[in-house]
Write a protein that holds these residues in place. Sequence first.
Motif, short mmCIF file in Angstrom:
data_model
loop_
_atom_site.label_atom_id
_atom_site.label_comp_id
_atom_site.label_asym_id
_atom_site.label_seq_id
_atom_site.Cartn_x
_atom_site.Cartn_y
_atom_site.Cartn_z
N TRP A 235 64.05 82.15 24.56
CA TRP A 235 62.81 81.46 24.95
C TRP A 235 61.67 82.45 24.76
N ASP A 236 60.81 82.16 23.80
CA ASP A 236 59.62 82.97 23.55
C ASP A 236 58.42 82.23 24.12
N ASP A 237 57.96 82.66 25.29
CA ASP A 237 56.89 81.93 25.95
C ASP A 237 55.52 82.22 25.35
N MET A 238 55.44 83.16 24.43
CA MET A 238 54.18 83.40 23.73
C MET A 238 54.00 82.42 22.56
N GLU A 239 55.07 81.76 22.18
CA GLU A 239 54.99 80.76 21.12
C GLU A 239 54.22 79.53 21.62
N GLN A 240 53.19 79.14 20.89
CA GLN A 240 52.33 78.04 21.33
C GLN A 240 52.91 76.67 21.00
N ASP A 241 53.73 76.59 19.98
CA ASP A 241 54.34 75.32 19.58
C ASP A 241 55.55 75.06 20.49
N TRP A 242 55.45 73.99 21.28
CA TRP A 242 56.51 73.70 22.24
C TRP A 242 57.84 73.40 21.56
N ASN A 243 57.80 72.96 20.33
CA ASN A 243 59.04 72.68 19.60
C ASN A 243 59.67 73.93 19.02
N ILE A 270 64.98 74.20 19.47
CA ILE A 270 65.32 73.19 20.46
C ILE A 270 64.02 72.59 20.99
N PRO A 271 63.69 71.36 20.64
CA PRO A 271 62.41 70.78 21.05
C PRO A 271 62.27 70.72 22.57
N CYS A 272 61.07 71.01 23.04
CA CYS A 272 60.76 70.91 24.47
C CYS A 272 59.51 70.06 24.64
N GLN A 273 59.52 69.27 25.67
CA GLN A 273 58.35 68.47 25.97
C GLN A 273 57.27 69.35 26.59
N ALA A 274 56.05 69.26 26.08
CA ALA A 274 54.95 70.02 26.67
C ALA A 274 54.74 69.57 28.10
#
Length: 314
Positions: A235-243, A270-274
């Motif tokens: 999980w890279d929380d700096m990534e702005q694209d939620w997908n 792994i797609p995540c819902q914003a």
Amino acid sequence: MPKIAVFGCGYWGKNHVRTLAELGALACVVDRDENLAKEIAAKHGVEVRDAQSVFTDPAIDAITMALPAQHHAETARQAFAAGKHVFAEKPIALDVADAQSMVDAAQKANRVFMSGHILCHHNAFRAILKLIKDGALGDIKYVQSHRLGFGKFHNKFDAVWDLAPHDLSLILSVAGASPTHVDAVPVSVTDGQTDCAHIHLAFDNDMKGHVFVSRHSAYVERRFSVIGTKASVVWDDMEQDWNKKVTLHKHDVARDNDVWHFAKEDGESIPCQAGMALTDELQHFIDCIRDNRQPLTDGRQGLEVVKILNLAVG
């Protein structure tokens, strides 16, 4: 809808006020800074109250606390004694005795006690937990978390107390148990406080954990990884694209006649819902009050984090 008073309108508390107002649950605000409290209250059309009037008001069901951590325990004990439910931001206390007293008071009063471990309510972490539950990673062997950046510097908190509760709560949620061993390597760069630290955890199920925090890093990193026997997830929380925040890496490692064979597939997003983790977290608190159930991040998890922090650096 439960009515909730917010204690503390500062840097993070004002977000509690705004979010609870949006959820229709805000009752009033409490803060020692009267001018700040009036300003925040006026924005959301609620009253400024003092603590005792909140505790004695039967129309107020619960409180959230975003106070300096040294004030959490006494405030929580008074709230539980008055029959209120309590949400405490991290860390819930600075010493184990205070944290334990909060858990005991909640149990005695039969009230909901929730720890403010916000990242456990993040949609990216929920996606990771689903992968684990579905068996996509195999047996979990190792969890590592990096939280690095420059600042913030506090008089009361070092980098471990300020940053590590996030990562420890995530690891505890994955492990589903308390660590059997805690070791730490703290480093001071500035004034004697811990500015960087490595924390190592071991669990009975043979899982290991590692946390690296720094408030003296020239680059920013917010990365959480879970390594299993079949795959790893990052999980890279700096990534702005939620997908693209969560990536699954399937791998195979085996030894045959003393020869290692290993292979790793390309990462699968792994797609995540914003979403807004604070909104989901406070909605969960409301739901637990309504349904009289234990929060995902309950007071006992908050107590466990305080125990680990004290073992790590005191």
